[in-house]
Design a protein around this motif. Structure first.
Motif, PDB file in Angstrom:
ATOM      1  N   GLN A  57      34.626 -42.744-132.866  1.00  0.00           N
ATOM      2  CA  GLN A  57      35.062 -43.255-131.689  1.00  0.00           C
ATOM      3  C   GLN A  57      36.398 -43.293-131.579  1.00  0.00           C
ATOM      4  O   GLN A  57      37.129 -44.343-131.308  1.00  0.00           O
ATOM      5  CB  GLN A  57      34.469 -44.700-131.426  1.00  0.00           C
ATOM      6  N   PRO A  58      37.109 -42.164-131.868  1.00  0.00           N
ATOM      7  CA  PRO A  58      38.656 -42.122-131.544  1.00  0.00           C
ATOM      8  C   PRO A  58      39.412 -42.371-130.468  1.00  0.00           C
ATOM      9  O   PRO A  58      38.514 -42.202-129.673  1.00  0.00           O
ATOM     10  CB  PRO A  58      39.091 -40.849-132.345  1.00  0.00           C
ATOM     11  N   VAL A  59      40.626 -42.974-130.509  1.00  0.00           N
ATOM     12  CA  VAL A  59      41.195 -43.123-129.225  1.00  0.00           C
ATOM     13  C   VAL A  59      42.034 -41.954-128.919  1.00  0.00           C
ATOM     14  O   VAL A  59      42.676 -41.737-127.896  1.00  0.00           O
ATOM     15  CB  VAL A  59      41.991 -44.555-129.022  1.00  0.00           C
ATOM     16  N   GLN A  60      42.610 -41.168-129.873  1.00  0.00           N
ATOM     17  CA  GLN A  60      43.274 -39.992-130.072  1.00  0.00           C
ATOM     18  C   GLN A  60      43.081 -39.054-130.999  1.00  0.00           C
ATOM     19  O   GLN A  60      42.433 -39.361-132.038  1.00  0.00           O
ATOM     20  CB  GLN A  60      44.741 -40.235-129.879  1.00  0.00           C
ATOM     21  N   LEU A  61      43.542 -37.585-130.765  1.00  0.00           N
ATOM     22  CA  LEU A  61      43.440 -36.804-131.902  1.00  0.00           C
ATOM     23  C   LEU A  61      44.834 -36.274-132.175  1.00  0.00           C
ATOM     24  O   LEU A  61      45.454 -36.042-131.444  1.00  0.00           O
ATOM     25  CB  LEU A  61      42.355 -35.654-131.361  1.00  0.00           C
ATOM     26  N   VAL A  62      44.917 -35.733-133.507  1.00  0.00           N
ATOM     27  CA  VAL A  62      46.157 -35.116-134.077  1.00  0.00           C
ATOM     28  C   VAL A  62      45.822 -33.888-134.734  1.00  0.00           C
ATOM     29  O   VAL A  62      44.536 -33.545-135.371  1.00  0.00           O
ATOM     30  CB  VAL A  62      46.687 -35.994-134.859  1.00  0.00           C
ATOM     31  N   VAL A  63      46.390 -32.666-134.163  1.00  0.00           N
ATOM     32  CA  VAL A  63      46.022 -31.294-134.612  1.00  0.00           C
ATOM     33  C   VAL A  63      47.517 -30.842-135.455  1.00  0.00           C
ATOM     34  O   VAL A  63      48.405 -31.027-134.840  1.00  0.00           O
ATOM     35  CB  VAL A  63      45.817 -30.458-133.610  1.00  0.00           C
ATOM     36  N   LYS A  82      45.023 -23.484-129.236  1.00  0.00           N
ATOM     37  CA  LYS A  82      43.994 -23.321-128.738  1.00  0.00           C
ATOM     38  C   LYS A  82      42.761 -24.429-129.055  1.00  0.00           C
ATOM     39  O   LYS A  82      41.955 -24.944-128.394  1.00  0.00           O
ATOM     40  CB  LYS A  82      43.520 -21.798-128.840  1.00  0.00           C
ATOM     41  N   PHE A  83      42.684 -24.678-130.419  1.00  0.00           N
ATOM     42  CA  PHE A  83      41.692 -25.621-130.979  1.00  0.00           C
ATOM     43  C   PHE A  83      42.095 -26.931-129.953  1.00  0.00           C
ATOM     44  O   PHE A  83      40.991 -27.567-129.950  1.00  0.00           O
ATOM     45  CB  PHE A  83      41.788 -25.415-132.632  1.00  0.00           C
ATOM     46  N   GLY A  84      43.251 -27.224-130.150  1.00  0.00           N
ATOM     47  CA  GLY A  84      43.507 -28.508-129.815  1.00  0.00           C
ATOM     48  C   GLY A  84      43.244 -28.760-128.107  1.00  0.00           C
ATOM     49  O   GLY A  84      42.760 -29.723-127.707  1.00  0.00           O
ATOM     50  N   ARG A  85      43.432 -27.626-127.541  1.00  0.00           N
ATOM     51  CA  ARG A  85      43.217 -27.729-126.310  1.00  0.00           C
ATOM     52  C   ARG A  85      41.761 -27.614-125.931  1.00  0.00           C
ATOM     53  O   ARG A  85      41.096 -28.168-125.166  1.00  0.00           O
ATOM     54  CB  ARG A  85      43.727 -26.641-125.418  1.00  0.00           C
ATOM     55  N   ARG A  86      40.777 -27.304-126.754  1.00  0.00           N
ATOM     56  CA  ARG A  86      39.379 -27.309-126.843  1.00  0.00           C
ATOM     57  C   ARG A  86      38.927 -28.776-126.936  1.00  0.00           C
ATOM     58  O   ARG A  86      37.948 -28.993-126.508  1.00  0.00           O
ATOM     59  CB  ARG A  86      38.798 -26.260-127.791  1.00  0.00           C
ATOM     60  N   LEU A  87      39.583 -29.214-127.991  1.00  0.00           N
ATOM     61  CA  LEU A  87      39.323 -30.534-128.508  1.00  0.00           C
ATOM     62  C   LEU A  87      39.429 -31.594-127.294  1.00  0.00           C
ATOM     63  O   LEU A  87      38.289 -32.261-126.833  1.00  0.00           O
ATOM     64  CB  LEU A  87      40.280 -31.142-129.572  1.00  0.00           C
ATOM     65  N   HIS A  88      40.816 -31.316-126.447  1.00  0.00           N
ATOM     66  CA  HIS A  88      40.805 -32.146-125.214  1.00  0.00           C
ATOM     67  C   HIS A  88      39.688 -31.850-124.301  1.00  0.00           C
ATOM     68  O   HIS A  88      39.160 -32.842-123.459  1.00  0.00           O
ATOM     69  CB  HIS A  88      42.227 -31.700-124.933  1.00  0.00           C
ATOM     70  N   GLY A  89      39.472 -30.430-124.025  1.00  0.00           N
ATOM     71  CA  GLY A  89      38.664 -30.283-123.140  1.00  0.00           C
ATOM     72  C   GLY A  89      37.031 -30.991-123.518  1.00  0.00           C
ATOM     73  O   GLY A  89      36.306 -31.043-122.558  1.00  0.00           O
ATOM     74  N   ARG A  90      36.738 -30.804-124.720  1.00  0.00           N
ATOM     75  CA  ARG A  90      35.169 -31.159-125.078  1.00  0.00           C
ATOM     76  C   ARG A  90      35.088 -32.825-124.955  1.00  0.00           C
ATOM     77  O   ARG A  90      34.049 -33.234-124.696  1.00  0.00           O
ATOM     78  CB  ARG A  90      34.797 -30.727-126.354  1.00  0.00           C
ATOM     79  N   PHE A  91      36.321 -33.522-125.503  1.00  0.00           N
ATOM     80  CA  PHE A  91      36.068 -34.699-125.696  1.00  0.00           C
ATOM     81  C   PHE A  91      37.076 -35.600-124.729  1.00  0.00           C
ATOM     82  O   PHE A  91      36.946 -36.981-124.743  1.00  0.00           O
ATOM     83  CB  PHE A  91      36.563 -35.147-127.344  1.00  0.00           C
TER      84      PHE A  91
END
Length: 152
Positions: A57-63, A82-91
Protein backbone atom coordinates in the motif's frame (compact mmCIF):
# COMPACT_ATOMS: atom_id res chain seq x y z
CA UNK A 1 6.33 22.26 -6.06
CA UNK A 2 5.12 19.00 -4.51
CA UNK A 3 7.22 17.25 -1.90
CA UNK A 4 7.47 13.48 -1.38
CA UNK A 5 4.94 12.13 1.10
CA UNK A 6 5.58 10.25 4.30
CA UNK A 7 4.48 6.64 4.18
CA UNK A 8 5.48 3.49 2.39
CA UNK A 9 7.40 3.97 -0.83
CA UNK A 10 8.20 1.34 -3.46
CA UNK A 11 11.21 1.92 -5.70
CA UNK A 12 12.07 0.24 -8.98
CA UNK A 13 15.36 -0.43 -10.74
CA UNK A 14 13.92 -0.83 -14.23
CA UNK A 15 15.47 -3.25 -16.68
CA UNK A 16 14.06 -4.83 -19.81
CA UNK A 17 14.58 -8.33 -18.38
CA UNK A 18 14.35 -7.82 -14.61
CA UNK A 19 12.97 -5.09 -12.37
CA UNK A 20 14.39 -4.73 -8.89
CA UNK A 21 12.01 -3.54 -6.19
CA UNK A 22 12.77 -1.97 -2.82
CA UNK A 23 10.52 -0.76 -0.03
CA UNK A 24 10.91 1.85 2.66
CA UNK A 25 9.18 4.52 4.68
CA UNK A 26 10.04 8.13 3.91
CA UNK A 27 9.58 9.19 7.54
CA UNK A 28 12.17 6.69 8.77
CA UNK A 29 14.30 7.07 5.64
CA UNK A 30 15.54 3.49 5.44
CA UNK A 31 15.21 1.38 2.27
CA UNK A 32 15.16 -2.41 2.09
CA UNK A 33 15.51 -4.74 -0.90
CA UNK A 34 12.18 -6.42 -1.55
CA UNK A 35 11.89 -8.45 -4.76
CA UNK A 36 13.05 -9.00 -8.29
CA UNK A 37 10.28 -9.03 -10.87
CA UNK A 38 10.90 -11.00 -14.04
CA UNK A 39 8.79 -12.77 -16.61
CA UNK A 40 7.75 -12.87 -20.19
CA UNK A 41 5.88 -9.75 -21.20
CA UNK A 42 4.73 -6.62 -19.45
CA UNK A 43 1.45 -8.10 -18.20
CA UNK A 44 3.28 -10.75 -16.15
CA UNK A 45 5.59 -8.12 -14.68
CA UNK A 46 2.78 -5.68 -13.93
CA UNK A 47 0.73 -8.45 -12.30
CA UNK A 48 3.65 -9.13 -9.94
CA UNK A 49 4.03 -5.40 -9.27
CA UNK A 50 0.27 -5.13 -8.60
CA UNK A 51 0.63 -7.79 -5.88
CA UNK A 52 3.44 -5.81 -4.26
CA UNK A 53 1.41 -2.60 -4.45
CA UNK A 54 -1.59 -4.36 -2.86
CA UNK A 55 0.59 -5.85 -0.12
CA UNK A 56 2.60 -2.74 0.76
CA UNK A 57 0.00 0.00 0.00
CA UNK A 58 2.58 2.63 -1.03
CA UNK A 59 1.79 6.34 -1.08
CA UNK A 60 4.33 7.00 -3.84
CA UNK A 61 6.61 5.21 -6.29
CA UNK A 62 10.20 5.90 -7.28
CA UNK A 63 11.78 4.81 -10.55
CA UNK A 64 15.52 4.90 -11.16
CA UNK A 65 16.31 6.92 -14.25
CA UNK A 66 19.29 5.46 -16.11
CA UNK A 67 21.45 8.09 -17.78
CA UNK A 68 24.97 8.24 -19.15
CA UNK A 69 27.70 9.32 -16.72
CA UNK A 70 27.53 12.83 -18.23
CA UNK A 71 23.79 12.99 -17.43
CA UNK A 72 22.57 12.62 -21.01
CA UNK A 73 19.64 10.35 -21.70
CA UNK A 74 19.58 7.20 -23.86
CA UNK A 75 17.13 4.49 -24.97
CA UNK A 76 16.86 2.83 -21.54
CA UNK A 77 16.08 6.28 -20.08
CA UNK A 78 13.10 6.53 -22.44
CA UNK A 79 11.94 3.02 -21.49
CA UNK A 80 12.26 3.77 -17.75
CA UNK A 81 10.15 6.92 -18.21
CA UNK A 82 7.55 4.88 -20.10
CA UNK A 83 7.56 2.33 -17.26
CA UNK A 84 7.03 5.12 -14.72
CA UNK A 85 4.13 6.54 -16.72
CA UNK A 86 2.56 3.07 -16.85
CA UNK A 87 2.95 2.71 -13.08
CA UNK A 88 1.19 6.04 -12.60
CA UNK A 89 -1.58 5.07 -15.02
CA UNK A 90 -2.22 1.70 -13.42
CA UNK A 91 -1.95 2.61 -9.75
CA UNK A 92 -2.74 6.35 -9.69
CA UNK A 93 0.22 7.07 -7.40
CA UNK A 94 2.77 9.86 -7.72
CA UNK A 95 5.92 8.68 -9.46
CA UNK A 96 9.32 10.22 -8.83
CA UNK A 97 12.30 9.65 -11.08
CA UNK A 98 15.71 9.56 -9.45
CA UNK A 99 19.11 9.57 -11.16
CA UNK A 100 20.41 6.03 -10.78
CA UNK A 101 23.96 6.54 -12.00
CA UNK A 102 26.33 4.11 -10.30
CA UNK A 103 23.64 2.34 -8.25
CA UNK A 104 24.42 -1.04 -9.85
CA UNK A 105 28.11 -0.62 -9.02
CA UNK A 106 27.16 0.34 -5.47
CA UNK A 107 24.88 -2.72 -5.23
CA UNK A 108 27.64 -5.01 -6.51
CA UNK A 109 30.01 -3.57 -3.92
CA UNK A 110 27.52 -4.09 -1.06
CA UNK A 111 26.86 -7.66 -2.12
CA UNK A 112 30.58 -8.39 -2.44
CA UNK A 113 31.07 -7.09 1.11
CA UNK A 114 28.32 -9.49 2.20
CA UNK A 115 30.22 -12.36 0.56
CA UNK A 116 28.09 -12.64 -2.58
CA UNK A 117 30.14 -12.50 -5.75
CA UNK A 118 29.62 -13.29 -9.42
CA UNK A 119 26.59 -15.43 -10.21
CA UNK A 120 25.47 -15.47 -6.58
CA UNK A 121 24.73 -11.74 -6.90
CA UNK A 122 22.36 -12.06 -9.86
CA UNK A 123 19.16 -13.03 -7.98
CA UNK A 124 19.37 -10.00 -5.66
CA UNK A 125 21.43 -7.43 -7.57
CA UNK A 126 18.45 -5.56 -9.06
CA UNK A 127 16.59 -5.30 -5.75
CA UNK A 128 19.72 -4.04 -3.99
CA UNK A 129 20.13 -1.48 -6.79
CA UNK A 130 16.48 -0.47 -6.16
CA UNK A 131 17.37 -0.14 -2.48
CA UNK A 132 20.22 2.23 -3.42
CA UNK A 133 17.83 4.26 -5.61
CA UNK A 134 15.31 4.54 -2.78
CA UNK A 135 17.94 5.36 -0.18
CA UNK A 136 19.22 8.13 -2.45
CA UNK A 137 15.65 9.41 -2.81
CA UNK A 138 15.25 9.52 0.97
CA UNK A 139 18.60 11.20 1.56
CA UNK A 140 18.68 13.81 -1.17
CA UNK A 141 15.06 14.27 -2.15
CA UNK A 142 13.46 13.76 -5.50
CA UNK A 143 14.80 14.80 -8.84
CA UNK A 144 11.69 14.93 -10.95
CA UNK A 145 8.03 14.00 -10.56
CA UNK A 146 5.55 12.73 -13.12
CA UNK A 147 2.24 14.61 -12.80
CA UNK A 148 0.27 12.56 -15.29
CA UNK A 149 1.42 14.49 -18.33
CA UNK A 150 4.66 14.49 -20.21
CA UNK A 151 6.40 16.04 -23.17
CA UNK A 152 8.11 12.81 -24.29
Amino acid sequence: MLKPMHGTTLAFDFGETRIGVAQGDAEIGIAHPLATVAGEGNEVKFAAIAKLVAQWQPVQLVVGLPVHTDGSEHELTRLARKFGRRLHGRFGLPVYWVDERLTSLYAESLLAEAGLRGRKQKPVLDQVAAQAILQGFFESGWVEMFHGRTAD
